[in-house]
Design an enzyme around this catalytic site. Structure first.
Site, short mmCIF file in Angstrom:
data_model
loop_
_atom_site.label_atom_id
_atom_site.label_comp_id
_atom_site.label_asym_id
_atom_site.label_seq_id
_atom_site.Cartn_x
_atom_site.Cartn_y
_atom_site.Cartn_z
N ARG A 35 15.41 50.33 33.10
CA ARG A 35 14.64 51.28 33.92
C ARG A 35 13.63 50.57 34.82
NH1 ARG A 35 13.94 56.30 29.66
NH2 ARG A 35 16.01 57.12 30.10
N LYS A 197 30.66 70.22 22.50
CA LYS A 197 30.77 71.69 22.50
C LYS A 197 30.95 72.30 23.88
CE LYS A 197 27.93 72.53 18.45
NZ LYS A 197 26.60 72.95 18.01
N GLY A 353 24.50 61.96 29.97
CA GLY A 353 24.46 61.84 28.51
C GLY A 353 25.35 60.77 27.92
N GLY A 376 19.53 64.40 31.17
CA GLY A 376 19.24 65.82 31.36
C GLY A 376 19.18 66.20 32.82
P1 AMP Z 1 27.80 65.68 24.35
O1 AMP Z 1 26.38 65.31 24.01
O2 AMP Z 1 28.06 67.14 24.40
O3 AMP Z 1 28.31 64.94 25.55
O4 AMP Z 1 28.67 65.22 23.11
C1 AMP Z 1 28.81 63.90 22.76
C2 AMP Z 1 29.27 63.83 21.35
O5 AMP Z 1 30.50 64.48 21.20
C3 AMP Z 1 29.47 62.43 20.88
O6 AMP Z 1 28.48 62.11 19.95
C4 AMP Z 1 30.85 62.46 20.25
O7 AMP Z 1 30.89 61.82 19.00
C5 AMP Z 1 31.12 63.93 20.08
N1 AMP Z 1 32.57 64.21 20.03
C6 AMP Z 1 33.49 63.84 20.91
N2 AMP Z 1 34.72 64.22 20.50
C7 AMP Z 1 34.56 64.87 19.33
C8 AMP Z 1 35.46 65.49 18.40
N3 AMP Z 1 36.76 65.52 18.63
N4 AMP Z 1 34.94 66.03 17.29
C9 AMP Z 1 33.61 65.99 17.08
N5 AMP Z 1 32.71 65.44 17.91
C10 AMP Z 1 33.17 64.87 19.03
#
Ligand code: AMP
Length: 395
Positions: A35, A197, A353, A376
């Site tokens: 940074r 999610k 992220g 974010g």
């Molecule tokens: P996000 O912060 O929404 O971008 O999610 C990132 C997280 O999603 C990471 O920590 C991954 O480990 C998790 N992730 C990716 N694929 C899967 C999966 N098939 N099942 C559970 N978690 C997942």
């Protein structure tokens, strides 16, 4: 869009909001200087013009004045990275700060103490902003990581510089990169959305459906879509209350002529662990007791074709649980495909992220056109929001 290149800083004091919220170890050593390095081009230009620089930042989430969050810990590292002496003052307002600012000479760099030692910073207090503003002739915002916050130093302060406010080079590059993906893009445009999610990405998906030709959906989100389409996802992560939403997204995509690509096979595991037993299964037939934790080989082959043909690529979110070695292959392979497409002339932006963490971890960062510095903030831009820190400079 005014940037520092539109100003000559000779004999001017620039007050710059930077994001020096860097990680420190137990002995208060800076463990990652990214940074600070990111702000260097902006600081260099101002010094080269013959101006002086007043740096302001937050560090951590202090409750009042807490020594462990003092920016004094980063002074020597900052000087080393900037290859210039850095003067530090143990306050960001009041007489000490004012005296330090008044005695600052052209070519000198002053770092103010942690802005968040005052609750007024996050509250966006006008008096506090005015006091900070009184220190500089020109306000520069170069902190993308906090551009989505309407804090005193990121947003409110700008009103005291009706003419003399601009973006630093880092923030300008973030905005340009996103524009190259969402507004002035070369087609075909592909967005890869992974992560855990659907619910946390829904606004992003809806906003970018209008901008892209292809959308690759991977990671944990896959299973909500697969189940909505009638598949059996076993014990995979799945948001049962979002099945209708998934179908709605698919319908909208069809109406907008966006091709959606979902994994056809996955690496399934019999527990959420790196040591689990694994097998490759059809994504629609995951046995009970098994969960999909990474994209399978056929899926990756499909994604490769899409990525290869793309001229603009946005990547947000990993394709699997990349933190575990045995489920990182999909994310790494996808990163390699994007790197290849980039080498062949595509523009690639990684942001928002965990995919940023993944490209860094797997050494892919130099092979991408741009890797965003703000998690974010980038997500909110992908959602189509106007960030207050950016709006304050544009207005
Ligand atoms: P996000 O912060 O929404 O971008 O999610 C990132 C997280 O999603 C990471 O920590 C991954 O480990 C998790 N992730 C990716 N694929 C899967 C999966 N098939 N099942 C559970 N978690 C997942």
């Amino acid at each position: 869009m005014k940037t520092i290149n539109d100003f000559n800083f000779k004999d001017k004091k620039a007050i710059i909001r930077v994001d020096f919220n860097v990680p420190l170890d137990d002995n208060f050593n800076v463990t990652d200087t990214n940074r600070i390095e990111a702000a260097k081009p902006t600081i260099d230009k101002i010094i080269a013009d013959g101006g002086s620089v007043i740096l302001m930042s937050h560090l951590g989430r202090p409750k009042g004045k807490e020594e462990k969050y003092s920016l004094k810990h980063i002074v020597s590292k900052t000087a080393e990275v900037l290859k210039n002496p850095v003067i530090f003052v143990d306050d960001c307002r009041g007489v000490h700060a004012k005296n330090a600012v008044d005695s600052l000479k052209p070519g000198e760099i002053l770092l103010l103490e942690n802005l968040r030692f005052y609750a007024e910073e996050e509250a966006g207090d006008v008096e506090f902003s005015k006091e900070l503003a009184s220190f500089g002739d020109i306000y520069v915002n170069d902190a993308f990581g906090t551009a989505h916050r309407a804090h005193a130093s990121t947003t409110i302060i700008a009103q005291f510089f009706p003419e003399n406010k601009c973006f630093g080079l880092l923030l300008a590059k973030e905005i340009d990169s996103l524009n190259r993906v969402l507004n002035n893009s070369v087609k075909p445009v592909t967005a890869v959305l992974g992560g855990s999610k659907v619910s946390s990405k829904i606004t992003v998906i809806e906003n970018i459906l209008d901008k892209v030709d292809h959308m690759i959906i991977g990671g944990g989100m896959t299973f909500t879509f697969v189940k909505a389409l009638g598949g059996n996802v076993g014990d995979s992560i799945c948001e049962n209350d979002k099945l209708d939403l998934a179908l709605d997204i698919l319908a909208k995509a069809k109406a907008k002529n966006v091709q959606i690509h979902i994994p056809v096979d996955v690496v399934a595991a019999n527990s959420f662990s790196n040591d689990a037993e694994t097998k490759i299964v059809d994504v629609r037939h995951i046995p009970d007791g098994w969960q999909g934790l990474d994209a399978g080989p056929k899926s990756l082959e499909n994604f490769r074709k899409v990525i290869n043909e793309s001229k603009t690529i946005l990547w947000n979110g990993p394709l699997g649980v990349f933190e575990m070695e045995n489920f990182a292959k999909g994310t790494i392979t996808l990163g390699d495909y994007i790197a290849e497409a980039t080498a062949n002339g595509a523009f690639s932006l990684v942001g928002g992220g965990d995919s940023v963490a993944a490209v860094k971890q797997f050494g892919l960062e130099p092979k991408m056109s741009y890797v965003s510095t703000g998690g974010g903030a980038m997500l909110e831009m992908l959602e189509g929001k106007v960030l207050p820190g950016i709006a304050a400079i544009l207005n």
